[in-house]
Enzyme design. Structure first.
Site, PDB file in Angstrom:
ATOM      1  N   ALA A  67       0.829  -1.210   0.008  1.00 49.65           N
ATOM      2  CA  ALA A  67      -0.145  -0.017  -0.097  1.00 49.65           C
ATOM      3  C   ALA A  67       0.921   1.282  -0.092  1.00 49.65           C
ATOM      4  CB  ALA A  67      -0.729  -0.004   1.241  1.00 49.65           C
ATOM      5  N   GLY A 112       0.449  -4.897   0.699  1.00 45.85           N
ATOM      6  CA  GLY A 112      -0.903  -4.999  -0.160  1.00 45.85           C
ATOM      7  C   GLY A 112      -0.263  -5.562  -1.726  1.00 45.85           C
ATOM      8  N   GLU A 115      -0.526  -9.121  -0.920  1.00 42.80           N
ATOM      9  CA  GLU A 115      -2.340  -9.459  -0.621  1.00 42.80           C
ATOM     10  C   GLU A 115      -2.953  -9.474  -2.003  1.00 42.80           C
ATOM     11  OE1 GLU A 115      -2.284  -6.413   2.231  1.00 42.80           O
ATOM     12  OE2 GLU A 115      -3.414  -7.575   3.803  1.00 42.80           O
ATOM     13  N   GLU A 135       4.362  -5.303   7.171  1.00 39.87           N
ATOM     14  CA  GLU A 135       3.659  -4.231   7.927  1.00 39.87           C
ATOM     15  C   GLU A 135       3.889  -4.009   9.333  1.00 39.87           C
ATOM     16  OE1 GLU A 135       2.542  -6.581   5.842  1.00 39.87           O
ATOM     17  OE2 GLU A 135       0.566  -5.485   4.500  1.00 39.87           O
TER      18      GLU A 135
HETATM   19  N1  COA Z   1       4.688   3.201  -0.615  1.00 31.91           N
HETATM   20  C1  COA Z   1       5.241   4.504  -1.162  1.00 31.91           C
HETATM   21  N2  COA Z   1       6.096   4.562  -1.920  1.00 31.91           N
HETATM   22  C2  COA Z   1       6.971   3.327  -2.013  1.00 31.91           C
HETATM   23  C3  COA Z   1       6.584   2.305  -1.229  1.00 31.91           C
HETATM   24  C4  COA Z   1       5.186   2.285  -0.809  1.00 31.91           C
HETATM   25  N3  COA Z   1       4.882   0.761  -0.244  1.00 31.91           N
HETATM   26  N4  COA Z   1       7.830   1.255  -1.730  1.00 31.91           N
HETATM   27  C5  COA Z   1       8.562   2.124  -2.238  1.00 31.91           C
HETATM   28  N5  COA Z   1       8.191   3.257  -2.401  1.00 31.91           N
HETATM   29  C6  COA Z   1       8.913   4.318  -3.152  1.00 31.91           C
HETATM   30  C7  COA Z   1       9.986   4.927  -2.388  1.00 31.91           C
HETATM   31  O1  COA Z   1       9.633   5.920  -1.466  1.00 31.91           O
HETATM   32  C8  COA Z   1      11.040   5.200  -3.429  1.00 31.91           C
HETATM   33  O2  COA Z   1      10.466   6.508  -3.832  1.00 31.91           O
HETATM   34  P1  COA Z   1      11.343   8.069  -3.877  1.00 31.91           P
HETATM   35  O3  COA Z   1      12.615   7.622  -4.896  1.00 31.91           O
HETATM   36  O4  COA Z   1      10.465   9.023  -4.329  1.00 31.91           O
HETATM   37  O5  COA Z   1      12.096   7.961  -2.613  1.00 31.91           O
HETATM   38  C9  COA Z   1      10.707   4.546  -4.596  1.00 31.91           C
HETATM   39  O6  COA Z   1       9.515   3.852  -4.152  1.00 31.91           O
HETATM   40  C10 COA Z   1      11.765   3.354  -4.759  1.00 31.91           C
HETATM   41  O7  COA Z   1      11.945   2.837  -3.596  1.00 31.91           O
HETATM   42  P2  COA Z   1      13.420   2.500  -2.796  1.00 31.91           P
HETATM   43  O8  COA Z   1      12.915   2.217  -1.034  1.00 31.91           O
HETATM   44  O9  COA Z   1      14.111   3.650  -2.814  1.00 31.91           O
HETATM   45  O10 COA Z   1      13.780   1.236  -3.556  1.00 31.91           O
HETATM   46  P3  COA Z   1      14.924   0.283  -2.643  1.00 31.91           P
HETATM   47  O11 COA Z   1      15.189  -0.680  -3.692  1.00 31.91           O
HETATM   48  O12 COA Z   1      16.066   0.737  -1.933  1.00 31.91           O
HETATM   49  O13 COA Z   1      13.925  -0.672  -1.692  1.00 31.91           O
HETATM   50  C11 COA Z   1      11.985  -1.808  -1.280  1.00 31.91           C
HETATM   51  C12 COA Z   1      12.990  -1.705  -2.361  1.00 31.91           C
HETATM   52  C13 COA Z   1      10.761  -2.460  -1.801  1.00 31.91           C
HETATM   53  C14 COA Z   1      12.762  -2.970   0.036  1.00 31.91           C
HETATM   54  C15 COA Z   1      11.380  -0.524  -0.224  1.00 31.91           C
HETATM   55  O14 COA Z   1      10.909   0.381  -0.893  1.00 31.91           O
HETATM   56  C16 COA Z   1      10.398  -0.902   1.043  1.00 31.91           C
HETATM   57  O15 COA Z   1      10.743  -1.429   1.863  1.00 31.91           O
HETATM   58  N6  COA Z   1       9.187  -0.564   0.672  1.00 31.91           N
HETATM   59  C17 COA Z   1       8.148  -0.468   1.431  1.00 31.91           C
HETATM   60  C18 COA Z   1       7.760  -2.078   1.642  1.00 31.91           C
HETATM   61  C19 COA Z   1       6.494  -2.095   2.519  1.00 31.91           C
HETATM   62  O16 COA Z   1       6.563  -2.034   3.646  1.00 31.91           O
HETATM   63  N7  COA Z   1       5.345  -2.350   2.171  1.00 31.91           N
HETATM   64  C20 COA Z   1       4.223  -2.569   2.955  1.00 31.91           C
HETATM   65  C21 COA Z   1       3.374  -1.274   3.116  1.00 31.91           C
HETATM   66  S1  COA Z   1       2.006  -1.510   3.917  1.00 31.91           S
END
Ligand code: COA
Length: 260
Positions: A67, A112, A115, A135
């Protein structure tokens, strides 16, 4: 055809390819994407000929990284509950969709995103896919059915572990756990999904709809799946397709199903 800002729809060979399309945010599911998914499954699909749906992510990195965390930040109880209920109802629409919905998971499938993949009828992963429900790292729980469908797919003990640790699993581990049906190289992912979709498209659409309905019935408390199966079997027996399928077998020819 409807045009979307967070989804790309491609058509061909009775397959609808639905791409989650917010690559700059790793295809995170924001409210616009939820609304568009609802609009596609509840209404817009009908505008196309019948056929299978494949959901995948735009870009090489993610199916969907969860999400949209920016929309979650600062959310309070009543709105959070409403958001969860809304997400659940849209994913239920996918789970109960009458035509096959296959997830082709090309990268991160987290929160999400995981999911959504689990709400699809089955999943195919590229070797680069990673699954998880992180989460708890944000101090919250999954809200779009993750606590339920993960248990259904991998069993209680492993689901508890993954939900409590927030750990990711790679594609091979996901295969071993039963979370995905196949693991293929990234460049073969869509071909594999299309191969399965094409095969299913040759079957009787009412039979496919019946399979989806009855298998889902297994997970609905209070539903007698055997009763549902017998009832559905009976309903489909009245169809022209059933007569066509059995006649085609006897006449040693390919069945031409019409979906009624
Ligand atoms: N919501 C909003 N934005 C998100 C996102 C999310 N769930 N996941 C990634 N992004 C965005 C980041 O903020 C970043 O944006 P920016 O360049 O404007 O800062 C962009 O996507 C790239 O993500 P980044 O974190 O820089 O990539 P990474 O390769 O270093 O890491 C992940 C990848 C997937 C490990 C990391 O993005 C992450 O942990 N995301 C969240 C996962 C999560 O907790 N999901 C559950 C949500 S309820």
């Amino acid at each position: 055809m409807t045009s979307y800002s967070t989804l790309l729809v491609e058509t061909g060979d009775n397959i609808l390819m639905l791409r989650l399309n917010r690559p700059d945010a790793l295809n995170a599911l924001n409210s616009q994407m939820f609304d568009e998914l609802k609009s596609f499954f509840a209404n817009d699909y009908k505008a196309y000929a019948f056929g299978s749906v494949i959901i995948t992510g735009t870009g090489e990195k993610a199916f969907a990284a969860g999400a949209d965390i920016k929309e979650l930040n600062g959310l309070k109880s009543a709105d959070a509950e409403r958001l969860s209920a809304k997400g659940q109802s849209i994913f239920k629409l996918i789970e109960e969709f009458h035509a096959p919905v296959i997830a082709a998971v090309n990268g991160f499938s987290l929160g999400g995103g995981c999911e959504l993949a689990m709400a699809c009828h089955f999943r195919i992963a590229s070797t680069k896919a990673k699954f998880g429900q992180p989460e708890v790292n944000l101090g919250i729980i999954p809200g779009y059915g993750g606590t339920q469908r993960l248990v259904q797919l991998v069993g209680k003990g492993k689901a508890m572990e993954l939900l409590m640790t927030g750990d990711m699993v790679g594609a091979e581990e996901a295969l071993r756990l039963g979370l995905v049906n196949y693991v293929v190289e990234p460049e073969q992912l869509l071909d594999k999904a299309k191969e399965l979709a094409t095969k299913i498209n040759t079957k009787g659409p009412l039979a496919i709809k019946g399979v989806i309905r009855c298998v889902n019935g297994n997970f609905v408390p209070g539903v007698d799946g055997y009763h549902l199966e017998a009832k559905t079997f009976g309903q489909i027996a009245d169809s022209e397709d059933f007569l066509e399928g059995t006649s085609a077998f006897i006449e040693k020819r390919k069945a031409a199903f019409k979906g009624h």
